[in-house]
Design a protein around this motif. Structure first.
Motif, PDB file in Angstrom:
ATOM      1  N   THR A  14      24.675  72.215  15.790  1.00 58.86           N
ATOM      2  CA  THR A  14      24.670  71.848  14.377  1.00 58.86           C
ATOM      3  C   THR A  14      25.098  73.029  13.522  1.00 58.86           C
ATOM      4  O   THR A  14      25.111  74.179  13.979  1.00 58.86           O
ATOM      5  CB  THR A  14      23.273  71.390  13.947  1.00 58.86           C
ATOM      6  OG1 THR A  14      22.394  72.539  13.936  1.00 58.86           O
ATOM      7  CG2 THR A  14      22.710  70.329  14.891  1.00 58.86           C
ATOM      8  N   ASP A  18      31.749  65.245  12.151  1.00 60.21           N
ATOM      9  CA  ASP A  18      30.394  65.224  11.594  1.00 60.21           C
ATOM     10  C   ASP A  18      29.865  66.617  11.290  1.00 60.21           C
ATOM     11  O   ASP A  18      28.664  66.791  11.074  1.00 60.21           O
ATOM     12  CB  ASP A  18      29.454  64.516  12.571  1.00 60.21           C
ATOM     13  CG  ASP A  18      29.461  65.148  13.964  1.00 60.21           C
ATOM     14  OD1 ASP A  18      30.143  66.178  14.154  1.00 60.21           O
ATOM     15  OD2 ASP A  18      28.795  64.611  14.864  1.00 60.21           O
ATOM     16  N   ARG A  29      23.943  60.045  21.057  1.00 63.24           N
ATOM     17  CA  ARG A  29      23.939  58.599  21.266  1.00 63.24           C
ATOM     18  C   ARG A  29      25.220  58.182  21.986  1.00 63.24           C
ATOM     19  O   ARG A  29      26.320  58.558  21.566  1.00 63.24           O
ATOM     20  CB  ARG A  29      23.834  57.857  19.935  1.00 63.24           C
ATOM     21  CG  ARG A  29      23.814  56.332  20.076  1.00 63.24           C
ATOM     22  CD  ARG A  29      23.307  55.684  18.804  1.00 63.24           C
ATOM     23  NE  ARG A  29      24.241  55.775  17.700  1.00 63.24           N
ATOM     24  CZ  ARG A  29      25.149  54.846  17.396  1.00 63.24           C
ATOM     25  NH1 ARG A  29      25.234  53.741  18.138  1.00 63.24           N
ATOM     26  NH2 ARG A  29      25.957  55.005  16.366  1.00 63.24           N
ATOM     27  N   ARG A  83      28.137  59.922  19.772  1.00 61.39           N
ATOM     28  CA  ARG A  83      27.868  60.300  18.383  1.00 61.39           C
ATOM     29  C   ARG A  83      26.537  61.030  18.323  1.00 61.39           C
ATOM     30  O   ARG A  83      25.677  60.856  19.190  1.00 61.39           O
ATOM     31  CB  ARG A  83      27.795  59.068  17.464  1.00 61.39           C
ATOM     32  CG  ARG A  83      29.104  58.334  17.260  1.00 61.39           C
ATOM     33  CD  ARG A  83      28.918  57.149  16.338  1.00 61.39           C
ATOM     34  NE  ARG A  83      30.070  56.261  16.357  1.00 61.39           N
ATOM     35  CZ  ARG A  83      30.033  54.977  16.019  1.00 61.39           C
ATOM     36  NH1 ARG A  83      28.887  54.421  15.674  1.00 61.39           N
ATOM     37  NH2 ARG A  83      31.129  54.255  16.058  1.00 61.39           N
ATOM     38  N   GLY A 138      22.863  61.440  17.096  1.00 63.50           N
ATOM     39  CA  GLY A 138      21.831  60.505  16.653  1.00 63.50           C
ATOM     40  C   GLY A 138      21.536  60.685  15.179  1.00 63.50           C
ATOM     41  O   GLY A 138      21.760  61.755  14.595  1.00 63.50           O
ATOM     42  N   ARG A 139      21.019  59.642  14.576  1.00 69.48           N
ATOM     43  CA  ARG A 139      20.727  59.719  13.141  1.00 69.48           C
ATOM     44  C   ARG A 139      19.688  60.775  12.818  1.00 69.48           C
ATOM     45  O   ARG A 139      19.634  61.297  11.702  1.00 69.48           O
ATOM     46  CB  ARG A 139      20.253  58.351  12.642  1.00 69.48           C
ATOM     47  CG  ARG A 139      21.364  57.285  12.677  1.00 69.48           C
ATOM     48  CD  ARG A 139      20.868  55.954  12.160  1.00 69.48           C
ATOM     49  NE  ARG A 139      21.936  54.949  12.213  1.00 69.48           N
ATOM     50  CZ  ARG A 139      21.768  53.674  11.867  1.00 69.48           C
ATOM     51  NH1 ARG A 139      20.569  53.244  11.471  1.00 69.48           N
ATOM     52  NH2 ARG A 139      22.773  52.833  11.941  1.00 69.48           N
ATOM     53  N   ASP A 140      18.871  61.106  13.806  1.00 71.67           N
ATOM     54  CA  ASP A 140      17.862  62.141  13.587  1.00 71.67           C
ATOM     55  C   ASP A 140      18.447  63.539  13.682  1.00 71.67           C
ATOM     56  O   ASP A 140      17.760  64.528  13.395  1.00 71.67           O
ATOM     57  CB  ASP A 140      16.724  61.989  14.592  1.00 71.67           C
ATOM     58  CG  ASP A 140      17.210  62.049  16.049  1.00 71.67           C
ATOM     59  OD1 ASP A 140      18.415  62.288  16.274  1.00 71.67           O
ATOM     60  OD2 ASP A 140      16.384  61.846  16.948  1.00 71.67           O
ATOM     61  N   GLY A 141      19.725  63.650  14.096  1.00 67.68           N
ATOM     62  CA  GLY A 141      20.344  64.963  14.247  1.00 67.68           C
ATOM     63  C   GLY A 141      19.795  65.763  15.399  1.00 67.68           C
ATOM     64  O   GLY A 141      20.088  66.948  15.531  1.00 67.68           O
ATOM     65  N   GLU A 142      19.024  65.108  16.275  1.00 67.66           N
ATOM     66  CA  GLU A 142      18.399  65.800  17.390  1.00 67.66           C
ATOM     67  C   GLU A 142      18.640  65.099  18.711  1.00 67.66           C
ATOM     68  O   GLU A 142      17.904  65.306  19.680  1.00 67.66           O
ATOM     69  CB  GLU A 142      16.884  65.932  17.136  1.00 67.66           C
ATOM     70  CG  GLU A 142      16.545  66.727  15.887  1.00 67.66           C
ATOM     71  CD  GLU A 142      15.052  66.789  15.634  1.00 67.66           C
ATOM     72  OE1 GLU A 142      14.300  66.133  16.375  1.00 67.66           O
ATOM     73  OE2 GLU A 142      14.637  67.502  14.699  1.00 67.66           O
ATOM     74  N   SER A 143      19.661  64.248  18.770  1.00 66.82           N
ATOM     75  CA  SER A 143      19.944  63.503  19.997  1.00 66.82           C
ATOM     76  C   SER A 143      21.423  63.188  20.061  1.00 66.82           C
ATOM     77  O   SER A 143      22.155  63.331  19.072  1.00 66.82           O
ATOM     78  CB  SER A 143      19.127  62.200  20.045  1.00 66.82           C
ATOM     79  OG  SER A 143      19.450  61.371  18.940  1.00 66.82           O
TER      80      SER A 143
END
Length: 464
Positions: A199, A183, A248, A239, A241-246
């Protein structure tokens, strides 16, 4: 001597889908190359993103040149190479137990540059990787992730810190391992059971695994489906999170961690880096070993949801313990016993007492085949090879490479093993005495067939 599985044991281990004599490794599939990593086979300790401990390259073969010692004042568990072909050895120095990166000329194998780092977790630094730009990505004792680049000028070679990202952690914690996700994030895990990622913009995201009482003592692995982490209590698929800040948690599977650390292991829990494997995509399954007594189990999970596919007691009651990552390709998994292996005291000083306190190094390896349709694991063969390194499967040669330790550690040889039946095909002398100890470290095979194996005195090379 090969100790083949008896018919009654085969029945207890359930049935193989296809009857007939044992064959070589089933046809397997390699995962898509990780676009953020170097060339498969050489960019991390376990060869590829899924930690399969396989390589596409042929090794030095049955009749190589005499072994070439490469003496360094350090123990060298991590020997890597990027797209530019330069050898990068991350070694733990004798004096301060801190890591140094040695840049080696691929022809002479002499060091041409060195960069000393501050000490961190796991003997000062073990798990690192080479990225798609031939930079070594690692962590230092300050808690920062480092991107180390090398270059050559009129003054010679140099190693420089190109990028540094601090990872804020509580006092007493340290990053244990780093690896690239599919990712674009750089993932990591910490000694005190945290996981997270950096990131591309340098943001750091972390989470605690479990109830805050778990530890990570091995590497992580990744696949397009996520990042696998095994703590001393459980295995996770994570993975972003979809918010890019967590972070999952896709799934969590606990395992039997036993009553204590076993002799020949470095932590109270699984000794495995979780390994992705499979015949179709190279990543249908995740496999680890637990720490159950008297015999550990091979545990195979379905990668997409964590459902247990099968489990099987491994090795024998005298040898059932391993600190090594499983080797896995196609539907076959290979396990090497480290039970009783005499590590230096410094390696286990923070790991707690073992139970029993001491045991002889028994050795032994086993091949287990996995059948998803019937949900079974079956032992195909078991041998008594005293493996003193993480085995590496050369897919190009269809041979397992490891190092044998004989005579109370007096003689060390590079062994080639037939994956079809576990027989030793050939052995090549590596060295004598304690400084030739390979300490259950993994060998790396370069594209030209050279095998580089870490030792207590640096490394040793075996060429065709």
């Amino acid at each position: 001597m090969i100790r083949r599985t008896a018919p009654a044991t085969v029945l207890l281990a359930l049935v193989v889908l296809v009857a007939g004599p044992a064959a070589g490794p089933a046809a397997g599939a390699a995962m898509p190359p990780n676009p953020y990593a170097g060339p498969d086979g050489t960019w991390n300790m376990h060869g590829d993103a899924g930690a399969s401990d396989t390589t596409p390259f042929e090794g030095p073969g049955a009749d190589p040149s005499p072994a070439q010692p490469v003496p360094l004042p350090a123990v060298c568990p991590t020997i890597l190479s990027g797209a530019d072909g330069m050898v990068q050895a991350l070694c733990t120095e004798y004096i301060d137990r801190a890591p140094s990166l040695y840049l080696l000329d691929p022809t002479t194998l002499l060091p041409v540059a060195r960069r000393h780092l501050s000490a961190g977790s796991l003997l000062g630094g073990v798990y690192a990787y080479v990225d798609n730009e031939s930079r070594l990505v690692t962590v230092d004792g300050s808690g920062s992730l480092l991107w180390l680049t090398h270059s050559r000028s009129g003054l010679g070679w140099s190693i420089d810190v190109e990028r540094e990202v601090p990872v804020p952690l509580p006092e007493g914690d340290a990053v244990t391992t780093v690896g690239p996700g599919y990712d674009a994030n750089v993932w990591f895990a910490t000694a005190q059971g945290r996981a997270g990622y950096v990131t591309p913009d340098g943001e750091v995201v972390t989470t605690s695994l479990g109830a805050g009482d778990e530890k990570v003592a091995n590497s992580i692995s990744s696949a397009p489906s996520g990042v696998a982490v095994t703590t001393d209590h459980a295995t996770y698929l994570l993975r972003a999170g979809r918010d890019g800040e967590s972070v999952r948690t896709v799934w969590r599977q606990s395992y039997d961690r036993g009553v204590a650390r076993k002799p020949g292991q470095l932590s109270h829990g699984s000794g495995s880096t979780p390994t992705f494997f499979g015949e179709r995509t190279g990543a249908e399954f995740v496999v680890i070993t637990d720490n159950a007594s008297p015999r550990e189990n091979l545990l195979v999970y379905r990668a997409r949801d964590g459902r247990e596919v099968c489990r099987l007691p491994i090795l024998t009651e005298e040898s059932s313990g391993t600190e090594n990552s499983p080797v896995a390709w196609g539907s076959s998994v290979y396990i090497a016993s480290t039970y009783g292996y005499p590590y230096p005291a410094q390696a286990t000083e923070d790991a707690g007492e073992s139970v029993p306190a001491k045991a002889d190094f028994a050795g032994g390896m086993e091949r287990i085949d996995v059948d998803e349709r019937s949900g079974t694991c079956e032992s195909v063969w078991r041998n008594e090879v005293p493996s003193a390194a993480v085995p590496r499967l050369s897919r190009g040669e269809d041979v397992l490479y490891t190092v044998t330790r004989r005579g109370s550690g007096l003689t060390w040889r590079l062994a080639r093993i037939d994956p079809a039946d576990g027989e030793i095909l050939s052995e090549t002398f590596l060295g004598l005495g304690p400084l030739a100890n390979t300490l259950q470290m993994v060998g790396t095979i370069l594209p030209d067939g050279t095998l580089l194996q870490g030792t207590l005195a640096g490394l040793v090379a075996v060429r065709r």
